[in-house]
Design a protein around this motif. Structure first.
Motif, PDB file in Angstrom:
ATOM      1  N   LEU A   1       0.798  -1.220   0.000  1.00  0.00           N
ATOM      2  CA  LEU A   1       0.000   0.000   0.000  1.00  0.00           C
ATOM      3  C   LEU A   1       0.837   1.280   0.000  1.00  0.00           C
ATOM      4  O   LEU A   1       0.353   2.332  -0.405  1.00  0.00           O
TER       5      LEU A   1
ATOM      6  N   THR B   1      -9.585  -2.157   6.463  1.00  0.00           N
ATOM      7  CA  THR B   1      -8.881  -1.456   5.388  1.00  0.00           C
ATOM      8  C   THR B   1      -9.528  -1.855   4.063  1.00  0.00           C
ATOM      9  O   THR B   1      -9.737  -3.048   3.807  1.00  0.00           O
TER      10      THR B   1
ATOM     11  N   ILE C   1      -9.198  -1.660  -0.099  1.00  0.00           N
ATOM     12  CA  ILE C   1      -8.311  -1.408  -1.242  1.00  0.00           C
ATOM     13  C   ILE C   1      -9.164  -1.496  -2.501  1.00  0.00           C
ATOM     14  O   ILE C   1      -9.839  -2.504  -2.740  1.00  0.00           O
TER      15      ILE C   1
ATOM     16  N   MET D   1      -3.857  -1.519  -8.121  1.00  0.00           N
ATOM     17  CA  MET D   1      -4.337  -0.789  -6.952  1.00  0.00           C
ATOM     18  C   MET D   1      -4.524   0.687  -7.280  1.00  0.00           C
ATOM     19  O   MET D   1      -3.628   1.320  -7.856  1.00  0.00           O
TER      20      MET D   1
ATOM     21  N   SER E   1      -6.744   3.361  -1.291  1.00  0.00           N
ATOM     22  CA  SER E   1      -6.942   2.630  -0.031  1.00  0.00           C
ATOM     23  C   SER E   1      -7.662   3.554   0.948  1.00  0.00           C
ATOM     24  O   SER E   1      -7.467   4.777   0.922  1.00  0.00           O
TER      25      SER E   1
END
Length: 720
Positions: free
Chosen positions: A11, A164, A166, A174, A177
């Motif tokens: 991340l 969390t 994502i 990605m 987040s």
């Protein structure tokens, strides 16, 4: 593994770009400006030389709500995907679920969106698939869930917090987040613009993912995840929070339902019983025909008037609050996930209960609702209806302090009151710190009783160890109840699947009932009976009976503290139609029939009362060295030819696992008996590869009273 020719990462790679976006969003005024900023951000991220790729789901992981395991780079290609890293005990994760439900109602997989829950457990108990499956049903999670039991995805992506989120693009890349709860606006903004951006580029696919909901395979069960239970000592009734059915049951001690209020679907409506609704209610307290309910997922305290047959709201505004001080009138005061309630008094001079204490799990505090004018420790006189914080800073901690506002709790989920000296305190089941704490009614001081450790920031000091004070270990306890007769505290040690008992004088904590295994067995004693995440408990019959909400077994179990026996509390409607059996069951079992040549034993008639639970200890006396053949079934079963009404709501059969652990058979006499005499047969069937030369069956009646007369017979057969 990642797709060929690309790199997987964590991340931290998103942090610089997303931080710049979020600063820019703070200055944006209109929705059009916000949409434009996110679109420009996606152009930038999508144009990177290398994608930040999420790792593939490892092979061999267990999945729920899917027809088969899902692949990021096969099944999810062409989708905007939200990975929800959660653990089912976490109140913050629970708070996030309504946002995800709302998103799923707005966009479907046909629109290009799919949510995948990645369950990364905090507690060992949460790594077990059956327990996750129960949570998926309890919280109505309808998207795919993968059991990341070893936290491999969590570690590879360097996730550090529950929950969390994502957000992935259609290549497994990605994009965003979101850490923690309370980001609904950003979640919808990021998701909607990501879908538009990739749809504009023709990269969204409308294919469906094979969803197979666990809840669709379940037979109906009128008690579903009962969370809490309390006794009305005046009227001989029980009040049950039938949490999974979003309703409150008021039940006579013989098991007959007097009132069913709310359900079966969630809602938020006051009014007459037939129109009112709740959303996953938990704690209940009853006094003078008034029931107060912790309506947990509605973030409300509700009042049920049994005489007027009306439901009203006395605290909360129906949405999750963030206020950690309070002080407003109850129905104007936002609150957050109340989990339990108990009555109390504002001082020794007050003649009747005028406070409703609230375990406010969502803000990690203990609150008070003034049912009449009164004064809390170190507070001025307060008006009737005031709702405010009593103890807890709002920080999620295991912090004890003489000043109640400086103490810290971690998701308090159970309350019980010991108003008499020398205790004069609230007992608190503080679930996420795995402790039991006390709050003084004199000055609000918060003290440790058992479990946890001295470091107030360590919320991972859990286990299953009998011991004294800090040397004892619990695992996510959800309920407590005070036994005034014995000066003992009983604890629902939920994730250890046990009931424990604490002597507050010595701080000694020991196992009272349960083996530690999550299952559903009525044994011959407390310690060989089993539970599955019991969530609440209460004392009744002047300290003789302990009622336990055995949550994941969908039952109420009854522990007789004098005879040390366990039974199941069946629930039925007045028209004699059973609405609650002892377990989730499918089609009725076809019981075997024994030949007329099977040997039988006729016992003397005994007398029993309507509503009474009879228990029989089965003992098979076999030749020395005899064992039950492994893999071959041995079972007992009940029959009552011509008197089938006697078996409604009962456990009609069961397995015999071993010679050394033979079952106790329970039978509760219905409240409405259709005959004053009945014959009950208890039969034993054995399949084995050995020859038995001699055997006999003894049934020992453990409990009898006066009334209906029942003739018992026993018979057995072996099939070689």
């Amino acid at each position: 593994m990642a797709a060929p020719g690309a790199r997987s990462c964590n991340l931290s790679g998103l942090l610089p770009a997303q931080t710049s976006l979020e600063y820019a969003l703070l200055d944006a005024v209109t929705q059009e400006e916000k949409d434009g900023l996110v679109y420009q951000y996606l152009q930038k991220v999508d144009g990177w030389e290398q994608d930040l790729l999420v790792p593939e789901f490892p092979e061999g992981l267990e999945w729920l709500n899917t027809e088969e395991p899902i692949s990021v780079y096969k099944d999810l290609c062409g989708k905007v995907v939200i990975l929800d890293f959660f653990t089912y005990c976490c109140i913050n994760c629970i708070h996030l679920l309504p946002d995800l439900h709302a998103l799923e109602h707005t966009y479907s997989d046909k629109d290009g969106l799919l949510i995948v829950g990645v369950h990364s457990a905090k507690f060992p108990n949460e790594k077990v698939l059956d327990n996750i499956r129960s949570a998926v049903l309890r919280y109505n999670i309808t998207h795919p869930v993968v059991n990341d039991a070893d936290a491999s995805l969590w570690q590879e992506l360097e996730v550090s917090c529950w929950p969390t989120l994502i957000i992935l693009g259609p290549r497994g890349n990605m994009l965003f987040s979101l850490i923690g709860e309370g980001h609904k606006e950003k979640l919808f903004l990021y998701t909607s613009i990501a879908l538009k951006y990739y749809k504009d580029r023709g990269q969204i696919r409308a294919n469906k993912i094979g969803i197979k909901l666990y809840k669709d395979s379940l037979p109906p069960s009128p008690l579903l995840f009962p969370g809490k239970i309390t006794v009305d000592h005046v009227s001989n009734r029980l009040v049950i929070a039938d949490t999974g059915h979003h309703r409150i049951l008021v039940v006579w001690k013989n098991g007959q339902i007097q009132y069913s209020i709310g359900g079966p679907n969630p809602g938020r409506k006051d009014g007459i019983f037939s129109e009112s609704s709740f959303n996953s209610p938990q704690g209940v307290a009853i006094m003078n025909n008034i029931i107060y309910v912790a309506d947990t997922e509605n973030h409300l305290i509700r009042k049920i008037d049994l005489e007027a047959e009306m439901v009203s709201t006395v605290a909360g505004i129906g949405i999750q609050g963030t206020d950690k001080e309070g002080g407003a009138k109850g129905d104007e005061q936002p609150i957050s996930s109340p989990w339990d309630v108990v009555f109390g008094r504002s001082g020794p001079e007050v003649q009747r209960d005028n406070i409703l204490w609230i375990a406010m799990a969502g803000t990690h505090q203990i609150w008070a609702l003034l049912l009449d004018c009164g004064r809390l420790p170190k507070k001025n006189e307060l008006k009737k209806g005031t709702c405010l914080r009593f103890a807890g800073s709002g920080n999620e901690e295991n912090r004890n302090n003489a000043y109640p506002h400086k103490a810290g709790f971690a998701q308090p989920s159970g309350l019980s009151l010991a108003s008499e000296g020398p205790w004069s305190c609230l007992f608190v089941a503080d679930s996420e710190s795995s402790t039991v704490r006390t709050v003084s009614l004199k000055d609000g001081a918060v003290k440790h009783l058992v479990g946890g450790e001295r470091d107030p920031m360590n919320l991972f000091a859990f286990g299953d160890v009998d011991g004294v004070g800090i040397n004892a270990r619990l695992q996510h306890p959800l309920g407590v109840t005070w036994d005034q007769k014995r000066n003992l505290l009983y604890v629902a040690d939920s994730y250890n699947h046990k009931i424990k008992v604490v002597d507050p004088k010595t701080k000694n904590c020991t196992t009272l009932a349960g083996t530690g295994n999550a299952s559903n067995m009525i044994g011959s004693s407390f310690t060989d009976s089993t539970f599955n995440e019991p969530g609440g408990l209460c004392i009744g019959e002047n300290g003789q009976l302990l009622y336990v909400a055995d949550t994941n077994n969908h039952q109420i179990k009854v522990l007789d503290l004098e005879t040390k026996t366990v039974s199941v509390f069946p629930v039925f409607r007045s028209e004699n139609a059973v609405v609650d059996g002892p377990c989730l069951a499918g089609k009725p079992k076809t019981l075997p029939k024994l030949p007329k040549s099977a040997p039988g034993i006729r016992l003397s008639p005994v007398a029993a009362s309507p509503g009474q639970t009879l228990q029989f200890k089965l003992r098979l006396d076999l030749p020395s060295g005899t064992k039950l053949t492994e893999g071959a079934s041995s079972c007992w079963f009940l029959s009552a030819e011509g008197n089938e009404w006697l078996l409604q709501g009962q456990i009609p059969s069961g397995e015999i696992e071993s010679i050394s652990n033979q079952p106790t058979i329970s039978l509760q006499i219905p409240g409405d008996c259709l005959s004053l005499e009945a014959i009950l047969s208890i039969s034993f069937l054995k399949k084995e590869n050995i020859v038995l030369h001699d055997f006999k069956i003894n049934f020992t009646l453990l409990q009898i009273k006066d009334a209906i007369e029942i003739q018992f017979t026993g018979s057995c057969i072996r099939l070689g």
